[in-house]
Write an enzyme that holds these catalytic residues in place. Structure first.
Site, PDB file in Angstrom:
ATOM      1  CE  LYS A  17      24.023  -2.576 -29.808  1.00 19.18           C
ATOM      2  NZ  LYS A  17      24.293  -1.506 -30.780  1.00 19.18           N
ATOM      3  NE  ARG A  37      30.051  -1.694 -28.871  1.00 21.21           N
ATOM      4  CZ  ARG A  37      29.161  -1.186 -28.448  1.00 21.21           C
ATOM      5  NH1 ARG A  37      28.877  -1.662 -27.241  1.00 21.21           N
ATOM      6  NH2 ARG A  37      28.409   0.021 -28.726  1.00 21.21           N
ATOM      7  NE  ARG A  40      21.432   7.244 -29.408  1.00 16.58           N
ATOM      8  CZ  ARG A  40      22.093   6.129 -29.608  1.00 16.58           C
ATOM      9  NH1 ARG A  40      21.269   5.152 -29.842  1.00 16.58           N
ATOM     10  NH2 ARG A  40      23.298   6.081 -29.733  1.00 16.58           N
ATOM     11  NE  ARG A  48      25.425   7.586 -26.186  1.00 18.96           N
ATOM     12  CZ  ARG A  48      25.561   6.175 -26.620  1.00 18.96           C
ATOM     13  NH1 ARG A  48      24.505   5.637 -26.309  1.00 18.96           N
ATOM     14  NH2 ARG A  48      26.307   5.512 -27.307  1.00 18.96           N
ATOM     15  NE  ARG A  53      28.880   5.093 -31.091  1.00 20.49           N
ATOM     16  CZ  ARG A  53      27.523   5.668 -30.870  1.00 20.49           C
ATOM     17  NH1 ARG A  53      27.533   6.508 -31.070  1.00 20.49           N
ATOM     18  NH2 ARG A  53      26.860   4.574 -30.263  1.00 20.49           N
TER      19      ARG A  53
END
Ligand code: AMP
Length: 216
Positions: free
Chosen positions: A13, A88, A127, A161, A172
């Site tokens: 995203k 969300r 990531r 992160r 998540r």
């Protein structure tokens, strides 16, 4: 154009939001980025949000809705925007609908990025973000920086992160299934939904998104 981009963590995203918004000359508005900027700056909002973010949980609706209401009234959002990471939850989606009705505008399209869970875990755990600018995003496998740990764009330090750790990612994903996935049906009922396959290279996914938007 007024667009919402929705999809599980790791669907790409953030990357797609920046590229697609750039192509359409509209601002990409990411609630996650706004929260992270507040965490870094140590604001009251940041301290509150961090408690939830570190655990892979959603920040409460009342906090998030207030934040997006303020952001959408800024001048750069008047002619259009691409929302990344908001809404969300169904209450957030309802609130957005009311907010936009209040200024007599509507969403044009909601793009859902579809990706399977194994791919999500692989994408997220590799990531790396740049400390100077969170929009400089790399991946240890699919988009490695020329020098490990260093941003190609600005030389900043790359980091993972806290909420990208495997255990937090699984939480998540559960949050997504329980709380966010229902908004897909909410937008389908309103005839706004376009589902896009998010497997493949980032460029391929960008083209699919732009095609879905043009088809509207
Ligand atoms: P993201 O960068 O979009 O993955 O967001 C990172 C984290 O920020 C999420 O895991 C949530 O804790 C929080 N967050 C971002 N957007 C929202 C939202 N619309 N509602 C609640 N929490 C959010």
């Amino acid at each position: 154009m007024r667009i919402v981009l929705v999809g599980p963590p790791g669907a790409g995203k953030g990357t797609q939001a920046t590229v697609v918004a750039g192509r359409l000359s509209i601002p990409a508005i990411s609630t996650g980025d706004i929260f992270r900027a507040n965490v870094t700056a140590g604001t009251t909002l940041g301290v509150e949000a961090k408690k939830y973010m570190d655990q892979g949980l959603l920040v409460p609706d009342e906090v998030t809705i207030g934040l997006i209401r303020d952001r959408l009234t800024e001048p750069d959002a008047a002619a259009g925007f691409l929302l990344d990471g908001f809404p969300r939850t169904v209450p957030q989606a309802e609130e957005l609908e009311t907010m936009l009705a209040g200024i007599e505008v509507k969403l044009d399209r909601v793009v859902e990025l579809k990706v399977d869970n194994d791919e999500v875990v692989r994408r997220i755990s590799g990531r790396r973000l740049c400390r100077n600018d969170n929009t400089h995003i790399f991946h240890v496998e699919s988009k490695p920086p020329a020098e490990p740990g260093v941003c190609d764009v600005c030389g900043g330090e790359l980091y993972q992160r806290d909420d990208d750790r495997a255990e937090t990612v699984r939480k998540r994903l559960r949050e997504y299934e329980e709380k966010t996935a229902p908004i897909v049906g909410f937008y389908a009922e309103r005839g706004l939904l376009a589902s896009v396959e998010a497997m493949g290279t980032p460029d391929e996914v960008t083209e699919r998104i732009l095609t879905a938007l043009e088809a509207h």
